[in-house]
Write an enzyme that holds these catalytic residues in place. Structure first.
Site, PDB file in Angstrom:
ATOM      1  NE  ARG A  24      37.686  48.336  41.042  1.00  0.00           N
ATOM      2  CZ  ARG A  24      38.787  47.740  40.601  1.00  0.00           C
ATOM      3  NH1 ARG A  24      40.038  48.351  40.161  1.00  0.00           N
ATOM      4  NH2 ARG A  24      38.883  46.746  41.118  1.00  0.00           N
TER       5      ARG A  24
ATOM      6  CE  LYS B  46      32.592  38.200  40.776  1.00  0.00           C
ATOM      7  NZ  LYS B  46      33.901  38.308  40.778  1.00  0.00           N
TER       8      LYS B  46
END
Ligand code: BES
Ligand code: MN
Ligand code: ZN
Length: 505
Positions: free
Chosen positions: A355, A281
């Site tokens: 996920r 990120k």
């Protein structure tokens, strides 16, 4: 609980002491206790209301000093707005408003006369408990790591003691037990989210869960070796870039009459820090990713609340704790991993890690517990913030009844949820030529493709996925939520349980 505010209930007839609060509705309607007080001080209160042109609106307040003929040195008069049709949530928020009025006046202890002119909520018992809950939630602070509380600004005032005066003291104490349970759960969730990742890694988080045993929750911690034996390869693929090993915590509360009653299952994403992994990120704002375990924190907080108020349901909380780091051992973009279900996943972006963790947990929980429903909470996508901002959490659900119950619980608690779609056309976006699926869709509908991914690990059970990325942290501050970490999820889910599942079981 680290909350420094203690709340208690006492009779209306008891003298309220040095600092008192009364509630005034629009049109300057005083309660009967308020009128008594006004009489005792020779009309000082009504004169002050007139002089201040006090309208009784929500969030308005004035203060009267040295009330003649009484022991009251400071009387804070708080406007309630129209409470003739007030719902529980309105009383909770009013409790937050009162707490704020007191702290801004640097008052640390007060007696609150709960009565209002229109006598909403009957004998005041429930209203008192609701006010106590709101005041407690508003008084939350996270000062664990401040050794010098008096920095540049003025020393912060912390409310330490509130006594609520009501007609029905015993009723208030009983209702107050539930308020304490809820406040404890929300406070716990907030503390976990606020805690930085150097202090709260997967191992430390799991250790904190063990405290729930004191409330009668059965707590099981699966370590990395056990996860490997079980085959939770997707969880492990996220954790493998970090020096800190993964943990999965299984928390069971058995409050139903029969142990065999199918449990309600709650699952949380617990990424203690999300750097993005090799798909790193950007630096700006990355610190917020210490809160990427907000889903897990809500599940732990909920388990605390259910146990503390002895909820008459069987409930299971399962959280997956990992740290997503870039390193020489980290999963790479393009890697193909396996999962507990046996399905294979092409990891095209290591920042879509939540996920992967949830995929194994959903499969594990459905297989082990045959739940009545599964609800997972996760700070899963930035895309849900783009779609809904910070007002509503987005949720996806394969069952209309569960969806409606969730929406209603959200309205009641002001932890609002907005249903988003699941559909075949979205599901196709995560097909992969190289594996059973890939872990990202394209640029479009990022929150939906994440949900579609999760749905591939749910076979035959009512299921909802709540994406709490916009509400778990850095959310809108409210009358009862002053902190960076909101504790979002404890109250809506506790309400869902009590309204839709407790009466019948
Ligand atoms: N933890 C983030 C999502 C997030 C973003 C939570 C902002 C709270 C605030 C999640 O793991 C993530 O990085 N998601 C990616 C998915 C993308 C790579 C498909 C995202 O939303 O950008
Ligand atoms: Mn991520
Ligand atoms: Zn994440």
């Amino acid at each position: 609980m680290p909350s420094t505010l203690s709340t208690a209930f006492d009779a209306l007839t008891k003298t309220p002491g040095q600092v008192a609060v009364i509630l005034v509705e629009p049109d300057r309607k005083l309660s009967s206790e308020g009128r008594k007080l006004d009489k005792a001080c020779g009309g000082q209160i009504s004169r002050a209301l007139t002089a201040a042109n006090f309208k009784g609106g929500r969030k308005s307040a004035i203060e009267v000093y040295a009330l003649e003929g009484t022991d009251i040195q400071r009387l804070v008069i708080v406007g309630t707005g129209d409470v003739s049709k007030a719902a529980q949530q309105d009383w909770i928020e009013l409790g937050g408003v009162i707490a704020n009025q007191l702290t801004t006046r640097k008052i640390t202890a007060a007696h609150i006369i709960v009565e209002t002119a229109s006598k909403a909520e009957g004998d005041g018992a429930q209203a008192a408990a609701d006010l106590a809950l709101g005041a407690t939630l508003r008084s939350y602070t996270f000062r664990l790591h401040r050794t010098q509380p008096e920095q540049n600004d003025a020393p912060p005032t912390t409310l330490s003691e509130l006594v609520f005066h009501v007609a029905n003291v015993e009723g208030a104490q009983a209702a107050g037990g539930t308020s304490d349970a809820v406040a404890g759960g929300v406070t716990l969730a907030r503390d976990l989210v606020n805690e930085p990742a150097n202090i709260l890694g997967p191992v430390e988080f799991a250790e904190r869960c063990e405290d729930l045993a004191k409330l009668g929750v059965d707590v099981e911690v699966l370590d990395d070796e056990q996860l490997r034996e079980l085959g939770m390869d997707a969880v492990l693929a996220v954790a493998q870039g970090s020096d800190r090993p993964a943990r999965v915590v299984v928390m069971q509360w058995q409050g139903a009459k029969s142990k065999r009653t199918k449990p309600l299952c709650f699952i949380g994403k617990g990424v203690c820090f999300d750097t993005g992994g090799i798909s790193l990120k950007p630096a700006s704002g990355m610190e917020d990713m210490k809160g990427d375990m907000g889903g897990a924190a809500a599940v732990v907080g909920l388990m605390h609340t259910l146990a503390a108020r002895q909820a008459s349901v069987n409930a299971v909380g399962v959280i997956g704790l990992v740290e997503n780091m870039p390193s020489g051992t980290a999963t790479r973009p393009g890697d193909i991993i396996s999962s507990l279900s046996g399905k294979t996943i092409e990891v095209l972006n290591t920042d879509a890690e939540g996920r992967l963790v949830l995929a194994d947990l959903l499969w594990y929980v459905e297989d082990r517990f045959s739940p009545r429903f599964m609800i997972n909470l996760a700070t899963l996508t930035g895309a849900i913030i783009v779609a809904l901002g910070r007002e509503y959490a987005g949720f996806f659900c394969n069952n209309d009844r569960l969806a409606n119950d969730l929406s209603a619980a959200g309205e009641d608690t002001a932890e609002k949820v907005w249903r988003m779609p699941l559909a075949k056309g979205y599901d196709r976006l995560i097909d992969s030529p190289n594996a059973d699926m890939k872990n990202i869709g394209g640029r479009n509908a990022g929150a939906v493709t994440a949900a579609q991914f999760l749905q591939r690990f749910v076979t035959d059970v009512p299921w909802a996925h709540i994406d709490v990325a916009g509400v778990a942290m850095a959310a809108n501050k409210t009358d009862i939520s002053p902190s960076w970490a909101s504790g979002w999820g404890v109250r809506i889910l506790d309400r869902l349980v009590s309204d839709s599942y407790e009466r019948s079981s």
